[in-house]
Design a protein around this motif. Structure first.
Motif, short mmCIF file in Angstrom:
data_model
loop_
_atom_site.label_atom_id
_atom_site.label_comp_id
_atom_site.label_asym_id
_atom_site.label_seq_id
_atom_site.Cartn_x
_atom_site.Cartn_y
_atom_site.Cartn_z
N LEU A 54 0.83 -1.21 0.00
CA LEU A 54 0.00 0.00 0.00
C LEU A 54 0.86 1.26 0.00
O LEU A 54 0.65 2.18 -0.80
N TYR A 55 1.85 1.31 0.89
CA TYR A 55 2.70 2.49 0.98
C TYR A 55 3.55 2.66 -0.27
O TYR A 55 3.77 3.78 -0.72
N LEU A 56 4.03 1.57 -0.83
CA LEU A 56 4.78 1.67 -2.08
C LEU A 56 3.90 2.28 -3.17
O LEU A 56 4.32 3.18 -3.90
N ASP A 57 2.67 1.81 -3.28
CA ASP A 57 1.72 2.39 -4.23
C ASP A 57 1.55 3.89 -4.01
O ASP A 57 1.54 4.67 -4.95
N GLN A 58 1.42 4.28 -2.75
CA GLN A 58 1.21 5.69 -2.43
C GLN A 58 2.39 6.56 -2.84
O GLN A 58 2.19 7.63 -3.41
N ILE A 59 3.60 6.11 -2.57
CA ILE A 59 4.74 6.98 -2.87
C ILE A 59 5.11 6.95 -4.35
O ILE A 59 5.63 7.93 -4.86
N LEU A 60 4.83 5.86 -5.04
CA LEU A 60 5.13 5.83 -6.47
C LEU A 60 4.27 6.80 -7.26
O LEU A 60 4.70 7.32 -8.28
N LYS A 99 8.03 5.22 -16.67
CA LYS A 99 7.32 6.45 -16.27
C LYS A 99 7.75 6.91 -14.88
O LYS A 99 7.96 8.09 -14.65
N ILE A 100 7.88 5.98 -13.94
CA ILE A 100 8.24 6.32 -12.56
C ILE A 100 9.72 6.66 -12.44
O ILE A 100 10.10 7.58 -11.75
N GLY A 101 10.55 5.92 -13.14
CA GLY A 101 12.00 6.12 -13.07
C GLY A 101 12.65 5.26 -12.02
O GLY A 101 12.00 4.77 -11.10
N GLU A 102 13.94 5.09 -12.16
CA GLU A 102 14.71 4.32 -11.18
C GLU A 102 14.89 5.12 -9.91
O GLU A 102 14.96 6.35 -9.94
N PRO A 103 14.96 4.44 -8.78
CA PRO A 103 15.21 5.18 -7.53
C PRO A 103 16.52 5.94 -7.59
O PRO A 103 17.52 5.44 -8.11
N ASP A 104 16.52 7.18 -7.09
CA ASP A 104 17.75 7.98 -7.01
C ASP A 104 18.65 7.41 -5.92
O ASP A 104 19.86 7.40 -6.05
N THR A 105 18.03 7.01 -4.83
CA THR A 105 18.75 6.35 -3.74
C THR A 105 18.21 4.95 -3.66
O THR A 105 17.01 4.73 -3.63
N ASN A 106 19.11 4.00 -3.64
CA ASN A 106 18.70 2.60 -3.65
C ASN A 106 19.68 1.86 -2.75
O ASN A 106 20.76 1.49 -3.16
N ASN A 107 19.31 1.71 -1.47
CA ASN A 107 20.18 0.98 -0.56
C ASN A 107 19.36 -0.08 0.18
O ASN A 107 18.20 -0.29 -0.13
N ALA A 108 19.96 -0.71 1.14
CA ALA A 108 19.32 -1.84 1.83
C ALA A 108 18.15 -1.43 2.72
O ALA A 108 17.43 -2.29 3.19
N GLU A 110 16.27 1.90 2.08
CA GLU A 110 15.49 3.02 1.57
C GLU A 110 15.53 3.08 0.05
O GLU A 110 16.54 2.78 -0.57
N LEU A 111 14.40 3.50 -0.52
CA LEU A 111 14.33 3.82 -1.94
C LEU A 111 13.79 5.25 -2.04
O LEU A 111 12.76 5.56 -1.43
N VAL A 112 14.49 6.10 -2.78
CA VAL A 112 14.05 7.47 -3.03
C VAL A 112 13.87 7.61 -4.53
O VAL A 112 14.79 7.33 -5.30
N PHE A 113 12.69 8.05 -4.95
CA PHE A 113 12.35 8.10 -6.37
C PHE A 113 12.45 9.51 -6.94
O PHE A 113 12.46 10.49 -6.19
N SER A 117 9.52 11.22 -3.60
CA SER A 117 8.94 10.36 -2.57
C SER A 117 9.89 9.23 -2.21
O SER A 117 10.75 8.85 -3.01
N SER A 118 9.72 8.70 -1.00
CA SER A 118 10.62 7.66 -0.54
C SER A 118 9.88 6.65 0.34
O SER A 118 8.83 6.95 0.92
#
Length: 139
Positions: A54-60, A99-108, A110-113, A117-118
């Motif tokens: 649910l939260y992933l859907d919301q931030i994407l 359309k969404i793009g790859e996460p700018d931050t991608n670590n163990a 956190e994901l920041v898009f 949003s993150s």
């Protein structure tokens, strides 16, 4: 409602890649979401998986939102992040991923898009602002 349809890929309990479909308890929760909810003794009902998706859907699909999930054990935190959140992002439909793009931050943890949003997982939280927060195994 936060969203009408949550349809992210994930790995089921048998290790098979499937599209997330809410079980009856998750559907009830989704239909009755409120700003502050306590779900007592809800083990093995998919509550944490539900909130991860649910939260992933919301931030994407929203700009500048933050979602966090607090876990009680590090191994559970790592497993949910890898097998639910990260797996769903890695397996988005190609047109949606473009359309969404790859996460700018991608670590163990956190994901920041690109939309600002993150989503993160942790074993505690201090400071910062989250629009969405799930505390698993609060006690």
């Amino acid at each position: 409602h936060m969203c009408e349809s949550i349809r992210q890929p994930l790995i089921d309990e048998n290790g098979v890649k499937v599209q997330f479909v809410m079980n009856p308890i998750q559907e009830y929760l989704h239909d009755n979401l409120h700003y502050f909810m306590i779900i007592p003794k809800a083990r093995q009902l998919g509550m944490t998986t539900f909130f991860c998706v649910l939260y992933l859907d919301q931030i994407l699909f929203s700009e500048n939102k933050s979602a966090g999930i607090i876990f009680h054990k590090q191994e559970v935190m790592k497993q949910k992040f890898r097998n639910v959140i990260k797996f769903a992002v890695d397996n988005l439909h190609p047109w949606l991923k473009a359309k969404i793009g790859e996460p700018d931050t991608n670590n163990a943890n956190e994901l920041v898009f690109p939309n600002g949003s993150s989503i993160f997982v942790s074993m505690s939280m201090r400071g910062g602002t989250c629009q969405f927060l799930h505390i698993s195994e609060f006690g």
